[in-house]
Design an enzyme around this catalytic site. Structure first.
Site, PDB file in Angstrom:
ATOM      1  N   ARG A  92      42.877  -3.693 -25.711  1.00  0.00           N
ATOM      2  CA  ARG A  92      42.165  -2.975 -24.943  1.00  0.00           C
ATOM      3  C   ARG A  92      41.958  -3.714 -23.677  1.00  0.00           C
ATOM      4  O   ARG A  92      40.892  -4.761 -23.760  1.00  0.00           O
ATOM      5  CB  ARG A  92      41.011  -2.032 -25.509  1.00  0.00           C
ATOM      6  CG  ARG A  92      40.305  -1.451 -24.320  1.00  0.00           C
ATOM      7  CD  ARG A  92      39.161  -0.807 -25.070  1.00  0.00           C
ATOM      8  NE  ARG A  92      38.263   0.023 -23.843  1.00  0.00           N
ATOM      9  CZ  ARG A  92      36.947  -0.116 -23.566  1.00  0.00           C
ATOM     10  NH1 ARG A  92      36.344  -1.202 -24.049  1.00  0.00           N
ATOM     11  NH2 ARG A  92      36.562   0.233 -22.379  1.00  0.00           N
ATOM     12  N   HIS A 136      36.588  -0.637 -15.327  1.00  0.00           N
ATOM     13  CA  HIS A 136      35.435  -1.397 -15.964  1.00  0.00           C
ATOM     14  C   HIS A 136      34.715  -1.998 -15.003  1.00  0.00           C
ATOM     15  O   HIS A 136      34.508  -3.389 -14.837  1.00  0.00           O
ATOM     16  CB  HIS A 136      36.061  -2.245 -16.982  1.00  0.00           C
ATOM     17  CG  HIS A 136      35.181  -2.565 -18.174  1.00  0.00           C
ATOM     18  ND1 HIS A 136      35.585  -2.563 -19.638  1.00  0.00           N
ATOM     19  CD2 HIS A 136      34.018  -3.259 -18.311  1.00  0.00           C
ATOM     20  CE1 HIS A 136      34.660  -3.016 -20.310  1.00  0.00           C
ATOM     21  NE2 HIS A 136      33.452  -3.439 -19.411  1.00  0.00           N
ATOM     22  N   GLU A 181      31.835   3.168 -20.142  1.00  0.00           N
ATOM     23  CA  GLU A 181      30.375   3.202 -20.117  1.00  0.00           C
ATOM     24  C   GLU A 181      29.938   3.485 -18.569  1.00  0.00           C
ATOM     25  O   GLU A 181      29.056   2.836 -17.944  1.00  0.00           O
ATOM     26  CB  GLU A 181      29.967   1.630 -20.218  1.00  0.00           C
ATOM     27  CG  GLU A 181      30.392   1.290 -21.851  1.00  0.00           C
ATOM     28  CD  GLU A 181      29.399   0.206 -22.242  1.00  0.00           C
ATOM     29  OE1 GLU A 181      28.625  -0.455 -21.308  1.00  0.00           O
ATOM     30  OE2 GLU A 181      29.675  -0.347 -23.222  1.00  0.00           O
ATOM     31  N   ASN A 309      31.376   3.265 -27.449  1.00  0.00           N
ATOM     32  CA  ASN A 309      30.990   1.568 -27.579  1.00  0.00           C
ATOM     33  C   ASN A 309      29.694   1.746 -28.096  1.00  0.00           C
ATOM     34  O   ASN A 309      28.634   2.516 -27.803  1.00  0.00           O
ATOM     35  CB  ASN A 309      30.793   1.025 -25.965  1.00  0.00           C
ATOM     36  CG  ASN A 309      32.261   0.860 -25.512  1.00  0.00           C
ATOM     37  OD1 ASN A 309      33.298   1.201 -26.286  1.00  0.00           O
ATOM     38  ND2 ASN A 309      32.085   0.476 -24.374  1.00  0.00           N
ATOM     39  N   TYR A 311      26.515  -0.818 -29.922  1.00  0.00           N
ATOM     40  CA  TYR A 311      25.859  -2.035 -29.982  1.00  0.00           C
ATOM     41  C   TYR A 311      24.686  -2.043 -30.863  1.00  0.00           C
ATOM     42  O   TYR A 311      23.918  -2.910 -31.481  1.00  0.00           O
ATOM     43  CB  TYR A 311      25.927  -2.575 -28.641  1.00  0.00           C
ATOM     44  CG  TYR A 311      26.939  -3.089 -28.028  1.00  0.00           C
ATOM     45  CD1 TYR A 311      27.651  -4.497 -28.289  1.00  0.00           C
ATOM     46  CD2 TYR A 311      27.765  -2.377 -27.275  1.00  0.00           C
ATOM     47  CE1 TYR A 311      28.838  -4.653 -27.951  1.00  0.00           C
ATOM     48  CE2 TYR A 311      28.888  -2.801 -26.566  1.00  0.00           C
ATOM     49  CZ  TYR A 311      29.501  -3.943 -27.021  1.00  0.00           C
ATOM     50  OH  TYR A 311      30.658  -4.431 -26.430  1.00  0.00           O
ATOM     51  N   GLU A 382      34.452  -0.431 -28.516  1.00  0.00           N
ATOM     52  CA  GLU A 382      33.789  -1.542 -28.383  1.00  0.00           C
ATOM     53  C   GLU A 382      32.636  -1.759 -29.342  1.00  0.00           C
ATOM     54  O   GLU A 382      31.827  -0.885 -29.598  1.00  0.00           O
ATOM     55  CB  GLU A 382      33.077  -1.898 -27.055  1.00  0.00           C
ATOM     56  CG  GLU A 382      33.702  -2.262 -25.925  1.00  0.00           C
ATOM     57  CD  GLU A 382      32.942  -2.644 -24.590  1.00  0.00           C
ATOM     58  OE1 GLU A 382      32.076  -3.105 -24.591  1.00  0.00           O
ATOM     59  OE2 GLU A 382      33.640  -2.570 -23.478  1.00  0.00           O
TER      60      GLU A 382
HETATM   61  C1  FCB Z   1      29.470  -3.485 -22.745  1.00  0.00           C
HETATM   62  C2  FCB Z   1      30.417  -3.629 -21.693  1.00  0.00           C
HETATM   63  C3  FCB Z   1      31.166  -5.033 -21.868  1.00  0.00           C
HETATM   64  C4  FCB Z   1      30.421  -6.221 -22.595  1.00  0.00           C
HETATM   65  C5  FCB Z   1      29.605  -5.664 -23.800  1.00  0.00           C
HETATM   66  C6  FCB Z   1      28.684  -6.725 -24.473  1.00  0.00           C
HETATM   67  O1  FCB Z   1      28.153  -2.869 -22.241  1.00  0.00           O
HETATM   68  O2  FCB Z   1      31.361  -2.551 -21.780  1.00  0.00           O
HETATM   69  O3  FCB Z   1      31.967  -5.311 -20.810  1.00  0.00           O
HETATM   70  O4  FCB Z   1      29.739  -6.693 -21.329  1.00  0.00           O
HETATM   71  O5  FCB Z   1      28.781  -4.611 -23.465  1.00  0.00           O
END
Ligand code: FCB
Length: 477
Positions: A92, A136, A181, A309, A311, A382
Site C-alpha cells: 500500500r 495521504h 485518515e 487504521n 493504533y 495500517e
Molecule cells: C498514521 C498515518 C501514517 C503514520 C502512522 C504512524 O496516522 O496514516 O502515515 O504516520 O500513523
C-alpha cells in the site's frame, strides 16, 4: 486478550498449533509518498502543504523535512525487491498529488505519473498487488493558498486528480483508497495545527472534514466512471473510546470524543448522515451551513471495501479544573466543542509515541465497524508501533515491535472468528520514514533505514512477518 505476550524468539522452533488466516488473506505493508519518496523538487513535482510546513521553523522536530526521506524515488527498484524478499502479497503506497498534477490543477505531469507506472509494473512483476492511496496528506500548496480543505472547491479538485490517476493507472491497479485518515487531515491539520497546513480553527476543522468526505465521494464516482472494475474504499483511523469511570460525566465525555474521532466519519460515509448528538455538540462551533443538499448522498456513495487504521485506544474523562494542556492528538484544539474533555493515561505499556498498546481495541474496532455499520470486506490498512531501535552488529532485534504485531494479528484473527469479514492486514510501516511532526525521530519500520547511507536492514519483525506470510498465520497462544 491481554497486552502483547512475548512470541517465541526468532529462530526458535515453535511447535504450538498454527493460527491460520483465511485463504487469500492479503498480507501487506504500507507507506506514504511524502514519508518515503524524497526527490521533493524532481521530475516536475511542486510543493505540497507538508513541504511548506516542514520547512517552517518550529513545526517539525529538529527541523526535519521530507526533501530526501528514504530516497525511495531513486531506490524504488531495490525497495520492491526487498518487499518480494519478505514475501509481501500487497504493498500500500500513496501517490503524491503535486508530483502527478503540479499545483493541483490542470494537466497531468507525465514524468510524475511515470514513476508510479514503473512502481506498479515492478510490483506486478514481483507478484505483489499494488494498493493505491490517492491522498495521504500532501495537498498541493496552491490549493491550500486558495482555501485548503475548508474550501468546498478543494473537493472538486480532488475528484479531477482522481480521474487523472485512474486514467493513467486504472488498467493495472485493482485496489484504490481515496483518503487516508481524514480525521488527521481535518483535526490535526486545521484544528490543532500539529500537522500541515498548521491552521487552528475549530470551525475550519469541521468544514475540512466535510469537504474531505465530499471529495472522497466525488472521487469514488470518478474512479467508478474511469474504471468500473476497481475496488474502491476509504481508510479511516478509528479508536475505541472508553470512559475512565462509570460516572455519567465520564461516559458523556466518551460519547463526545467518540463522536468526533469515529462517528464524524463513519456515519456520513456509511450511513449518509451526521449523528444528531455530534451536531448538537458542535453547535457552538458551526451551524453546518457548509453542508449542502445532496452532499451526504455523494459522501455515502457505495464502496467495495473499508480500510481501518488502528493504533490505540482513547480513555477519557470529564474535565478537571486546572488540568495541564496536553500535546498532539490529546491537545484540546483537536476536539472542537469538546475541548474540556481530559485524556487519561492508564499506565499500561506504551510505544515510543507514548500510545498505549491495546490489542483488544483492534477486535472491538473491527467488530464495531462490521456489526454497526457495514457488511463490506474490511482491511486493516495500517497497524504498527514506534520503538527505539538499536543496530548491533548490523542487526536490529526489535522484540517490542514484533510483540506488538504478534498481539495485533492475534486480535485480527479473533475478529475474524467473531464474524468480521477481514480480508487483509497492512503493517505500518515497510520501513522507517518521516513520521510527520516527529520527523525521523520515530521509527515505525519493519526495515531499518540509515538516513545517512540509505542502507536498509530488515529488522527481526520483518523476518518474523515474512514467516507469518509464508504460513498464512502464526502460532497460537
Ligand atoms: C498514521 C498515518 C501514517 C503514520 C502512522 C504512524 O496516522 O496514516 O502515515 O504516520 O500513523
Amino acid at each position: 486478550m491481554s497486552n502483547p505476550a512475548s512470541p517465541p524468539a526468532v529462530g526458535v522452533v515453535d511447535d504450538r498449533p498454527p493460527l491460520t488466516f483465511p485463504p487469500g488473506f492479503l498480507w501487506g505493508a504500507a507507506t506514504a509518498a511524502y514519508q518515503i519518496e524524497g526527490a521533493a523538487a524532481e521530475g516536475g513535482r511542486t510543493p505540497s502543504i507538508w513541504d511548506t510546513f516542514s520547512h517552517t521553523p518550529g513545526r517539525v522536530v529538529e527541523g526535519h523535512t521530507g526533501d530526501v526521506a528514504c530516497d525511495h524515488y531513486h531506490r524504488m527498484g531495490s525497495d520492491v525487491a526487498l518487499m518480494a524478499e519478505l514475501g509481501l502479497k500487497s504493498y500500500r503506497f500513496s501517490v503524491s498529488w503535486p508530483r502527478v498534477q503540479p499545483g493541483g490543477t490542470g494537466p497531468a505531469n507525465a514524468g510524475g505519473l511515470d514513476f508510479y507506472r514503473r512502481l506498479v509494473d515492478e510490483l506486478l512483476a514481483h507478484g505483489i498487488e499494488p494498493w493505491l492511496t490517492l491522498y495521504h496528506w500532501d495537498l498541493p500548496q496552491p490549493l491550500e493558498d486558495a482555501g485548503g480543505w475548508p474550501a468546498r472547491d478543494t473537493a472538486a479538485r480532488f475528484a479531477d486528480y482522481a480521474t487523472l490517476v485512474a486514467d493513467a493507472l486504472g488498467d493495472r491497479v485493482r485496489y484504490w483508497t481515496t483518503l487516508n485518515e481524514p480525521w488527521c487531515s481535518a483535526f490535526l491539520g486545521y484544528g490543532s495545527g500539529a500537522h500541515a497546513p498548521g491552521r487552528s480553527d475549530g470551525a475550519d476543522a469541521v468544514r475540512a472534514g466535510h469537504h474531505l468526505m465530499l471529495g472522497h465521494g466525488l472521487a469514488v464516482q470518478a474512479l467508478r466512471a474511469a474504471r468500473p472494475t476497481a475496488e474502491v474504499g476509504v481508510t479511516v483511523n478509528l479508536y475505541p473510546v472508553t470512559p475512565a469511570s462509570v460516572a455519567p460525566a465520564d461516559v458523556d465525555a466518551a460519547r463526545r470524543i467518540d463522536g468526533l474521532a469515529n462517528r464524524f466519519f463513519l456515519d456520513p460515509l456509511l450511513r449518509g448522515s451526521y449523528p444528531a448528538d455530534l451536531m448538537a455538540d458542535l453547535a457552538k462551533v458551526t451551524d453546518f451551513g457548509h453542508v449542502r443538499d445532496g452532499d451526504l448522498a455523494t459522501i455515502s456513495t457505495p464502496l467495495d471495501v473499508v480500510g481501518v487504521n488502528y493504533y490505540s485506544r482513547h480513555v477519557v474523562a470529564a474535565p478537571v479544573p486546572g488540568a495541564e494542556p496536553e500535546p498532539y492528538w490529546r491537545a484540546p484544539s483537536c476536539w472542537p466543542g469538546s475541548e474540556d474533555v481530559r485524556f487519561v493515561t492508564r499506565g499500561v505499556p506504551v510505544t515510543d509515541m507514548n500510545w498505549e498498546i491495546d490489542a483488544p481495541g483492534l477486535v472491538e474496532t473491527l467488530r464495531r465497524v462490521h456489526e454497526e455499520y457495514t457488511d463490506l470486506p474490511l482491511y486493516v490498512t495500517e497497524n504498527g508501533s514506534a520503538f527505539v531501535d538499536e543496530v548491533v552488529d548490523g542487526q536490529v532485534d526489535d522484540v517490542d515491535r514484533l510483540a506488538y504485531f504478534d498481539a495485533h494479528l492475534r486480535a485480527a484473527h479473533e475478529a475474524i472468528e467473531a464474524g468480521v469479514p477481514l480480508r487483509g492486514y497492512f503493517a505500518w510501516s515497510l520501513m522507517d520514514n518521516f513520521e510527520w511532526a516527529w520527523g525521523y525521530t520515530k521509527r515505525f519500520g519493519m526495515v531499518h533505514v540509515d538516513y545517512d547511507s540509505q542502507v536498509r536492514i530488515p529488522k527481526s519483525s520483518a523476518r518474523w512477518y515474512a514467516e507469518v506470510i509464508r504460513r498464512n498465520g502464526l502460532a497460537a497462544q
